[in-house]
Structure formats: C-alpha cells, structure tokens
Design an enzyme around this catalytic site. Structure first.
Site, short mmCIF file in Angstrom:
data_model
loop_
_atom_site.label_atom_id
_atom_site.label_comp_id
_atom_site.label_asym_id
_atom_site.label_seq_id
_atom_site.Cartn_x
_atom_site.Cartn_y
_atom_site.Cartn_z
N HIS A 150 -51.81 28.50 8.78
CA HIS A 150 -53.00 27.65 8.66
C HIS A 150 -52.64 26.38 7.91
CE1 HIS A 150 -57.13 26.37 8.12
NE2 HIS A 150 -56.89 26.23 6.84
N THR A 174 -48.10 33.23 6.96
CA THR A 174 -46.73 32.96 7.41
C THR A 174 -46.38 31.47 7.44
OG1 THR A 174 -47.68 33.27 9.63
CG2 THR A 174 -46.35 35.07 8.73
N GLU A 175 -47.39 30.60 7.38
CA GLU A 175 -47.16 29.16 7.31
C GLU A 175 -48.35 28.50 6.63
OE1 GLU A 175 -46.46 27.25 11.03
OE2 GLU A 175 -44.68 28.40 11.51
N ASN A 176 -48.07 27.68 5.62
CA ASN A 176 -49.09 26.83 5.01
C ASN A 176 -48.37 25.74 4.22
OD1 ASN A 176 -51.11 26.66 2.19
ND2 ASN A 176 -51.97 26.23 4.22
#
Length: 591
Positions: free
Chosen positions: A345, A412-414
C-alpha cells in the site's frame, strides 16, 4: 403455508446474517484521529524489500536467461531515459554488503524475489536448471539466516522468462499455470528447508493491467478490455496450483507458509453520505484488490465485477462477458489458498461515480464507471501517482479484516519516493511518511486487524520499472553513475532503525528526538550527492508539487476544479499542468 412462510423468513434472515458478517465495513465512519503513542506486540516483524530485476543486475551473467523486462527495457522510449536494469544496484555481487546494512538496521526479515530466468533460463524445468543461479540464492539465504534475518521470498516479481512470452504469449496462455508450478516446485525443493515464507505473485494487478492492458510495463501489450482479465485469470489459477503443490508435497516436511502480495490503493468516497459515491469507492477496491483477493478467499470474482463487466460486454454486443468464468471445480480449488495475505500500500484516492458509455470501447478502466480524484493538499514529493494519505492505510487494513475474515497480514510494501537525479540524504518527507503510515498500521492493529509484520519499500534505490532510475524509494541512496554502485544511508535509515528498536512509538518526547538525531547523521558534505548535476525538470516539479498546489487551503468539496482526476496519467497531462503553472506566474506578473 405457515411453515413455508417461516422457512422463507429463515432463509432471508440467514442471507442477511451472511452478508453482514462478511461485508460490515462502515463507509460512513472515517476517524482521522491524532497520533497514537504505543508499541507493537512482541514478535512483530520489521523488514525491508527488493526484487530481482530491480536490484540484481548481472542480467546475462552465469547462465541467466533473458526476462521480459530485459527485452522490454531495450525498446527505445519504453523506459524513462532509456534506462535498463542490466546492472541496476549490482546486488548479484554486493549481497553480502547489503546484508551488513540490514544487520546494522536490525531488520527481522528481508523480502526479495527469485528471478525465474536466472535458475531456469528457458523458463522450463525439463530443459535446463542453472546451478549457478541456484547457488546465488543459496548463498543469499544462508547468509541472511546466519545474521538472524528471516527470508521472505517472492516467486514472481514480474520477470517472466522471455522465451515463455515468445513461445506461449506469457500470461495470456493457460499453459503458464503448469510452467509456473514447475518453477515454484523447484524453489520449494532447493530452498524450502530454509525458507518458511513464500509469496507466489507480487502485485498481480500491475502484471495484468500494465502488462496486458495499457502496455506501460513488460511485455507491453495493449489488449484493451480482455488482456488484463485473461492474464489475471491465469495468475489466480497459477497461485492456487502452487499453494496446493506446497500443501500436498512440502508443508508437512518444511512447515512453511504460502501467500500472495496484493497491492491496493485505498478508495474513499468523495461524499461519505452519498450512496452512489460509497458504491463507486467499493467498486474501486473490488476491481483493484478484490479482483484477486475475493477468488482466493471466497472462490470467485467479486459480484460487482461480474455484474459490471458482464453488462458492458452485453451492451457491446458480445455473446459472453469479457471477464472469464471459473468452473465450480476451479472455485473450490482456488478458495482458501492463502496462509497469509501480503499487502502492498502506498496511497489513496477519492472516488466518485462516473458513467462511461459502452460505445467508447472495451477497457478495464471504463468498466468500473468511476472517477479517481486527489486532494491538492496531499503531499506528493516524488511519483506523480503517490500522495501521502496515511489515514487511508488504516481504512484499507480494516476493510481487509471485515471482507476476508481477518486474515494474517504481512505488509509487504510501503514507502515513498523522491523524483530527483540527486538526492538530499536528509529525507524528512520519507521519515514523516514512515512515521504516519506505520502509526496508522498500529491503530489498525488496535482495531483488531491481524498484522504480523511490516516491510519498508525499499532497502535500496533501484530500477523503478518504466520510470527507470528517475524515482528513488530507497532507505539507502545508490549512486548509479558509479560502476561500483555505492550505497549511502539516508536519514530515514536511522529513523526506521529507531522505530524497530522501540517496536513502535513509546512516547512523544522520544519520538520527536528521533528525527533530530537522524538529521544529524546527514553531514553537510554529502547532503547533495553529485551537486550541480540535478535535472532541472525534477526540481521544477518538486517546486510545483510542494509549493504551488499545497499553498493555501483547497477543500475537496466545493473546489472540485482544484482536484486532479487521475485515470491513466499521461505526458500530456504533465505538460498541461506545467503550462498552467507558467501561465499563472505570467498572470501574477501582470497583476
């Protein structure tokens, strides 16, 4: 008669209870509360991420085959400045140095991906296994574990073997399901005794839409209205097959978990009291994350996708929906194939209803019947699509909780980028972004969302796909002009390190001191690397984003002319915006 009425009433009540149990997200309640001081549960995992093509380089070394990104980046005009990932961060050679950086930050986990063509050059297991590629990942995994860093491994982060694209048409072809399963099975066989967290696909939305609908990403196909749906259909089936392979052959021996990483922006109704806006916002989420999450958790596509794509297909005179159909057997096979949900996100959009006549042609974007809006007050230091809207993160996490039965989540992604050729190592905007987004995650955890870990994106500045090296997400600055690709810590390294060591935000006084101490690490001698060689356009854009749009109050409602509608950003839009700014300065001068 009475029995029939009671039975009918019972069925209605049961249906209502089922709907409310699975879909009780409150769109009308958006609490933008103040900063929350507190800590995460013991055992919460902190990490950073990367991917093979973005960082490894060594594109044709030691027997590696060509990927679709190797081929795509060689086509003139596809990548900003015609950059390629041929050498990128040289991670293939510098992984030991990078693990030292992780150890210094005291990371609990490191998320990376395995390059399919590095270990299977042709993409096919029965043709040739590249043992040198296997050894590279063996060495990387072993060294991570020696330094007490847990590997979280992504099997597919967009670098499909080029030969599979040429021979079969890539993800447009159902044969990819078995080929991907063979590749995954090899990874389980060779690395599964040490890797306990597997991610099948990273951001399949982007693979499908940008690879097969808009053509912005490899393989660059523009199959409007059909390509994305077809690719996604095969990706979902490939994910399910790999999950079942692990479950049947490896789980009892290796005791690992298999999930998928879905990236999703949050979509907030422009007017939370307007039912059509609420429906448009939910449609935005369902066409984005629900497209993949709903089959994986519930067995089939979201009903709203089936309704909208089916209706548009009918209006276009097609005999069947452009959205493929799962058979009953496939639905039961796909349902429940997720041990944990990886969630990427970055940003948020306001969403409102907008009708797109079917006569305009087939398109994933027009199928949704909505418009995306942004508030010009939202900070946007880098990527044109990435506005900092921390409260959207908490909303998204709570939506996942209510929609999918509160699954185990690993973020897992920010992260956030800057769009400059030279970088101010004192990246105060990134420190603020991490502080605010991680705090919203902490609030979501207090709401009961089952978040187990957080992955900052990214460990290093790297190759940012069609943007080349023009956008930098890294905690560490990489000097791409130097052959050795040296790494330099940004202030955000120290800031994130303090969040990790404190496992959150213990108290106001201590948290406020973190930024001050982090900035002290940025000496005046290296604040601007390669000073004087910055791209002027990037600096103008930074001025435009941070000063012009953000100066003064621009409430969204009532000042809609100040809100940018973003459907597919284009170079033309950028030119118009720059022209408008130039004209505004001219008019001010005359006045």
């Amino acid at each position: 008669m009475l029995q029939r009425c009671i039975l009918r009433l019972y069925h209605v009540l049961a249906l209502v209870l089922c709907v409310s149990a699975s879909d009780d997200f409150d769109w009308t309640k958006n609490e933008k509360s103040s900063f929350y001081y507190g800590t995460f549960p013991t055992g919460f995992s902190w990490g950073a991420g990367s991917s093979a093509y973005q960082t490894e380089g060594a594109w044709n070394i030691d027997g590696k085959g060509m990927s679709i990104w190797d081929a795509f980046a060689r086509k003139k005009g596809k990548i900003f400045s015609n950059d390629t990932g041929d050498s990128s961060c040289e991670g293939y050679y510098k992984y030991k140095d990078d693990i030292s950086l992780m150890k210094d930050m005291k990371l609990n986990h490191y998320r990376f991906s395995i390059s399919w063509p590095r270990i299977l050059p042709s993409g096919l297991k029965n043709e040739h296994i590249n043992e040198k590629g296997i050894k590279y990942y063996d060495d990387l995994i072993n060294m991570l574990l020696e330094n007490k860093i847990t590997p979280i491994v992504t099997l597919y982060h967009w670098d499909l073997p080029q030969l599979l694209q040429e021979k079969y048409g890539g993800w447009q072809n159902g044969s990819m399901v078995n080929h991907f399963n063979d590749f995954a099975n090899l990874c389980f066989e060779r690395f599964g005794n040490r890797v306990k967290y597997w991610i099948t696909f990273n951001n399949p939305w982007s693979i499908a839409v940008e690879g097969y609908e808009t053509g912005e990403h490899a393989p660059g196909l523009k199959l409007k209205g059909t390509g994305a749906y077809k690719a996604a259909h095969h990706i979902i089936k490939a994910h399910a097959k790999v999950w079942h392979t692990y479950d049947m052959q490896w789980r009892s021996k290796q005791k690992g978990l298999v999930g998928i990483s879905l990236t999703a922006d949050w979509g907030e109704p422009v007017d939370i009291t307007n039912q059509r806006d609420i429906e448009a916002a939910e449609r935005y989420i369902q066409f984005y994350m629900g497209w993949f999450a709903t089959p994986i958790f519930n067995g089939d596509y979201p009903q709203v996708m089936k309704d909208y794509v089916g209706r548009k297909s009918g209006q276009q005179g097609l005999g069947a929906s452009r959205l493929p159909v799962f058979s009953p057997q496939e639905k039961s096979y796909i349902k429940g194939t997720c041990d944990f949900l990886g969630l990427g996100h970055f940003t948020t959009r306001y969403v409102t209803m907008k009708n797109y006549p079917s006569g305009l042609g087939d398109s994933y974007f027009s199928d949704r019947d909505l418009a995306e809006l942004v508030d010009p007050q939202w900070p946007d230091p880098g990527s044109e699509w990435l506005y900092s809207v921390p409260w959207g993160f908490r909303r998204l996490l709570n939506f996942v909780k209510t929609q999918y039965g509160n699954p185990m989540i690993y973020v897992t992604e920010n992260g956030v980028s800057e769009k400059m050729q030279c970088t101010d190592l004192c990246d105060d905007w990134r420190m603020k972004y991490f502080k605010d987004y991680i705090n919203e995650m902490l609030k979501a955890l207090k709401d009961g969302v089952n978040v187990k870990g957080y992955t900052a994106w990214s460990l290093l500045d790297n190759f940012e796909w069609d943007e080349g090296f023009s956008e930098r997400f890294g905690l560490y600055y990489v000097d791409f002009r130097s052959k050795n690709k040296p790494r330099y810590p940004k202030a955000s390294v120290q800031f994130y390190k303090r969040i990790i060591s404190s496992n959150g935000f213990p108290n106001q006084r201590e948290v406020e001191s973190w930024k001050r101490k982090a900035v002290e690490t940025c000496s005046s001698s290296n604040q601007l690397l390669a000073a004087g060689q910055c791209d002027t356009v990037f600096n103008i854009m930074s001025l435009f984003h941070n000063k012009t749009l953000s100066s003064g109050p621009y409430p969204l409602i009532g000042h809609m002319e100040m809100v940018t509608e973003i459907v597919v950003p284009t170079v033309c839009t950028l030119c118009i915006l720059l022209s408008a700014v130039f004209l505004m300065f001219l008019l001010r001068g005359r006045l």
